[in-house]
Design a protein around this motif. Structure first.
Motif, PDB file in Angstrom:
ATOM      1  N   MET A 170       0.801  -1.216   0.000  1.00 46.74           N
ATOM      2  CA  MET A 170       0.000   0.000   0.000  1.00 46.74           C
ATOM      3  C   MET A 170       0.836   1.268   0.000  1.00 46.74           C
ATOM      4  SD  MET A 170      -3.510   0.238   0.279  1.00 46.74           S
ATOM      5  CE  MET A 170      -3.196   0.818  -1.388  1.00 46.74           C
ATOM      6  N   LEU A 171       2.126   1.173   0.344  1.00 41.81           N
ATOM      7  CA  LEU A 171       2.932   2.386   0.458  1.00 41.81           C
ATOM      8  C   LEU A 171       4.287   2.269  -0.242  1.00 41.81           C
ATOM      9  CD1 LEU A 171       3.109   5.229   1.638  1.00 41.81           C
ATOM     10  CD2 LEU A 171       4.023   4.232   3.742  1.00 41.81           C
ATOM     11  N   ILE A 172       5.165   1.419   0.268  1.00 42.56           N
ATOM     12  CA  ILE A 172       6.531   1.358  -0.249  1.00 42.56           C
ATOM     13  C   ILE A 172       6.565   0.969  -1.716  1.00 42.56           C
ATOM     14  CG2 ILE A 172       8.761   0.201  -0.021  1.00 42.56           C
ATOM     15  CD1 ILE A 172       8.223  -0.069   2.957  1.00 42.56           C
ATOM     16  N   GLY A 173       5.751  -0.008  -2.096  1.00 46.57           N
ATOM     17  CA  GLY A 173       5.730  -0.428  -3.498  1.00 46.57           C
ATOM     18  C   GLY A 173       5.368   0.707  -4.439  1.00 46.57           C
ATOM     19  N   PHE A 174       4.419   1.545  -4.027  1.00 46.07           N
ATOM     20  CA  PHE A 174       3.984   2.652  -4.878  1.00 46.07           C
ATOM     21  C   PHE A 174       5.045   3.743  -4.998  1.00 46.07           C
ATOM     22  CE2 PHE A 174      -0.274   0.914  -4.191  1.00 46.07           C
ATOM     23  CZ  PHE A 174      -0.785   1.024  -5.479  1.00 46.07           C
ATOM     24  N   VAL A 175       5.898   3.876  -3.998  1.00 48.15           N
ATOM     25  CA  VAL A 175       6.980   4.856  -4.080  1.00 48.15           C
ATOM     26  C   VAL A 175       7.857   4.547  -5.293  1.00 48.15           C
ATOM     27  CG1 VAL A 175       9.047   5.748  -2.953  1.00 48.15           C
ATOM     28  CG2 VAL A 175       6.981   5.318  -1.604  1.00 48.15           C
ATOM     29  N   PHE A 176       8.206   3.272  -5.446  1.00 50.34           N
ATOM     30  CA  PHE A 176       9.034   2.856  -6.582  1.00 50.34           C
ATOM     31  C   PHE A 176       8.219   2.816  -7.876  1.00 50.34           C
ATOM     32  CE2 PHE A 176      11.348   1.074  -2.965  1.00 50.34           C
ATOM     33  CZ  PHE A 176      12.647   1.470  -3.264  1.00 50.34           C
ATOM     34  N   TRP A 177       6.977   2.330  -7.779  1.00 49.21           N
ATOM     35  CA  TRP A 177       6.174   2.100  -8.979  1.00 49.21           C
ATOM     36  C   TRP A 177       5.805   3.393  -9.682  1.00 49.21           C
ATOM     37  CZ3 TRP A 177       5.676  -1.231 -12.467  1.00 49.21           C
ATOM     38  CH2 TRP A 177       4.548  -1.306 -13.280  1.00 49.21           C
ATOM     39  N   TYR A 178       5.293   4.360  -8.936  1.00 45.13           N
ATOM     40  CA  TYR A 178       4.907   5.625  -9.550  1.00 45.13           C
ATOM     41  C   TYR A 178       6.126   6.378 -10.085  1.00 45.13           C
ATOM     42  CZ  TYR A 178      -0.044   5.514  -8.295  1.00 45.13           C
ATOM     43  OH  TYR A 178      -1.377   5.201  -8.232  1.00 45.13           O
ATOM     44  N   ARG A 179       7.237   6.259  -9.397  1.00 39.68           N
ATOM     45  CA  ARG A 179       8.462   6.890  -9.901  1.00 39.68           C
ATOM     46  C   ARG A 179       8.874   6.245 -11.223  1.00 39.68           C
ATOM     47  NH1 ARG A 179      14.502   6.725  -7.122  1.00 39.68           N
ATOM     48  NH2 ARG A 179      15.516   8.106  -8.633  1.00 39.68           N
ATOM     49  N   GLY A 180       8.793   4.917 -11.284  1.00 41.41           N
ATOM     50  CA  GLY A 180       9.153   4.218 -12.504  1.00 41.41           C
ATOM     51  C   GLY A 180       8.259   4.573 -13.669  1.00 41.41           C
ATOM     52  N   LEU A 181       6.937   4.614 -13.427  1.00 37.71           N
ATOM     53  CA  LEU A 181       5.995   4.955 -14.491  1.00 37.71           C
ATOM     54  C   LEU A 181       6.195   6.379 -14.976  1.00 37.71           C
ATOM     55  CD1 LEU A 181       2.672   3.387 -13.123  1.00 37.71           C
ATOM     56  CD2 LEU A 181       4.095   2.504 -14.965  1.00 37.71           C
ATOM     57  N   ALA A 182       6.463   7.306 -14.053  1.00 34.90           N
ATOM     58  CA  ALA A 182       6.635   8.708 -14.422  1.00 34.90           C
ATOM     59  C   ALA A 182       7.914   8.926 -15.226  1.00 34.90           C
ATOM     60  CB  ALA A 182       6.655   9.578 -13.162  1.00 34.90           C
ATOM     61  N   GLN A 183       8.985   8.207 -14.869  1.00 33.40           N
ATOM     62  CA  GLN A 183      10.269   8.411 -15.536  1.00 33.40           C
ATOM     63  C   GLN A 183      10.399   7.630 -16.840  1.00 33.40           C
ATOM     64  OE1 GLN A 183      13.261   7.415 -12.574  1.00 33.40           O
ATOM     65  NE2 GLN A 183      13.292   9.512 -11.784  1.00 33.40           N
TER      66      GLN A 183
END
Length: 296
Positions: A222-235
Motif C-alpha cells: 500500500m505504500l513502499i511499493g507505490f513509491v518505486f512504482w509511480y516513480r518508474g511509471l513517471a520516468q
C-alpha cells in the motif's frame, strides 16, 4: 544512469514488492474479513503517509489535483485491495495472480486516455498477445468454477489500471511517494470509520500469519511499493514500464507455491514464460515514432 533506465529499475523493484500482495492477501482473508482488511491496510498506510508528509513539510496539492487524487484513491487504495480480497474468498492466489497479466494492457490503455501517451502499433500487438495468453489460460481452467471470483478479479484489474495511470501522470508534477501519500490521506477519514464499523468482535481466532499478511499489504503493497512504482511509471513511461507487470505473475506464482504450498501447474509456468517474452517486445515498441521535423 539516465532517467529512462532509472524508471525501469524503479518499476522493477515495485513489481517485486507487489508480487507478494496477492499471496499476503490470501493468507490474511483466511482469518480476517475482506472489508476490514481493505480498510485496515489503508488506515495503517495512511497514518504512515501522513507522518511522511508532515515530516518533510510537503505542500498541499492544488484544487485541480483533487480529482486525480480521488481517482487514485478509488483505484488503488479502495478498489483493487477490496475487489481482490473479495475475489480471494473464491479463488486461490495462484489463480488470481494470472489475472495480473492483464494489468499492463489496462495500464497502457489508461495511459493513453489519461496520460496522453501514444505507443507504436507493434506495442499493442505484444501487449494484447500477453493479455490473450493470460485470459486463455483462465478460460482453460474453467471460469464457471468461480464466476464471482474471476469477475471480481477483472473489475480489480480495471480499477488498478486506472489508478496506476492516473497516479503516474500526477507523479510527474507532485512526485511519486507524494501522490500515494496524499491519496491515502484523502481516503483516511472514510477508511477509519469503515475499520471501526467492521472490527471483529474478537481477534482470538486470528493467526499470526494473517497479521503478517496484513502487515505486508499495509506497509509494502500500500505504500513502499507505490513509491518505486509511480516513480518508474513517471520516468520511463506509463505504457512502457507498465509492461513490467507481465513479470509479476511469475514472481507471484513462485511465492504462492513456496509460502502457501498451492499447486502451480506446468501450464501456469508456460503461460507465465509466454507473457514474460511479450514484455520485451512491448518494451521495444513502447515509444511513438516522431516525424523527423517534429523530432528536430
Amino acid at each position: 544512469m539516465d532517467k529512462t533506465a532509472s524508471g525501469w529499475v524503479s518499476g522493477f523493484i515495485g513489481v517485486l514488492i507487489f508480487s507478494g500482495s496477492l499471496p499476503a492477501t490470501r493468507v490474511a482473508v483466511m482469518d480476517l474479513d475482506p472489508i476490514f482488511l481493505t480498510s485496515a491496510r489503508a488506515v495503517i498506510a495512511g497514518l504512515l503517509g501522513l507522518a511522511l508528509l508532515l515530516v518533510f513539510r510537503e505542500k498541499r496539492p492544488g484544487r485541480h489535483d483533487l480529482l486525480s487524487l480521488i481517482i487514485v484513491a478509488l483505484g488503488v487504495v479502495v478498489g483493487f485491495p477490496l475487489l481482490t480480497a473479495l475475489a480471494l474468498k473464491h479463488v486461490t492466489s495462484a489463480h488470481s495472480i494470472i489475472f495480473v497479466g492483464l494489468l499492463p494492457l489496462a495500464t497502457a490503455i489508461f495511459g493513453v486516455l489519461r496520460g496522453g501517451e501514444r505507443p507504436r502499433p507493434a506495442f499493442w500487438l505484444f501487449s494484447c498477445l500477453g493479455s490473450a495468453l493470460v485470459t486463455g489460460f483462465a478460460l482453460a481452467q474453467g471460469v464457471a468454477a468461480s464466476p464471482a471470483g474471476d469477475g471480481l478479479m477483472l473489475a480489480a484489474i480495471i480499477a488498478c489500471g486506472l489508478g496506476y495511470a492516473e497516479g503516474a501522470a500526477l507523479s510527474r508534477k507532485l512526485g511519486g511517494w507524494q501522490v500515494i501519500c496524499w491519496a491515502l490521506v484523502l481516503s483516511l477519514p472514510v477508511m477509519l470509520v469503515l475499520t471501526f464499523a467492521t472490527l471483529p468482535p474478537s481477534f482470538a481466532s486470528v493467526g499470526s500469519n494473517a497479521w503478517i499478511g496484513l502487515g505486508y499489504v499495509s506497509l509494502f503493497s500500500m505504500l513502499i511499493g507505490f513509491v518505486f512504482w509511480y516513480r518508474g511509471l513517471a520516468q520511463g513511461g506509463i505504457a512502457a514500464v507498465g509492461q513490467l507487470q507481465l513479470l509479476q505473475p511469475f514472481f507471484g506464482l513462485a511465492l504462492a507455491a513456496t509460502l502457501l504450498h498451492e499447486q502451480v501447474s506446468p501450464m501456469m509456468i508456460v503461460v507465465t514464460l509466454g507473457v514474460v517474452l511479450c514484455v520485451f517486445g512491448a518494451k521495444k515498441f513502447a515509444k511513438q515514432d516522431l516525424p523527423r521535423r517534429a523530432a528536430a
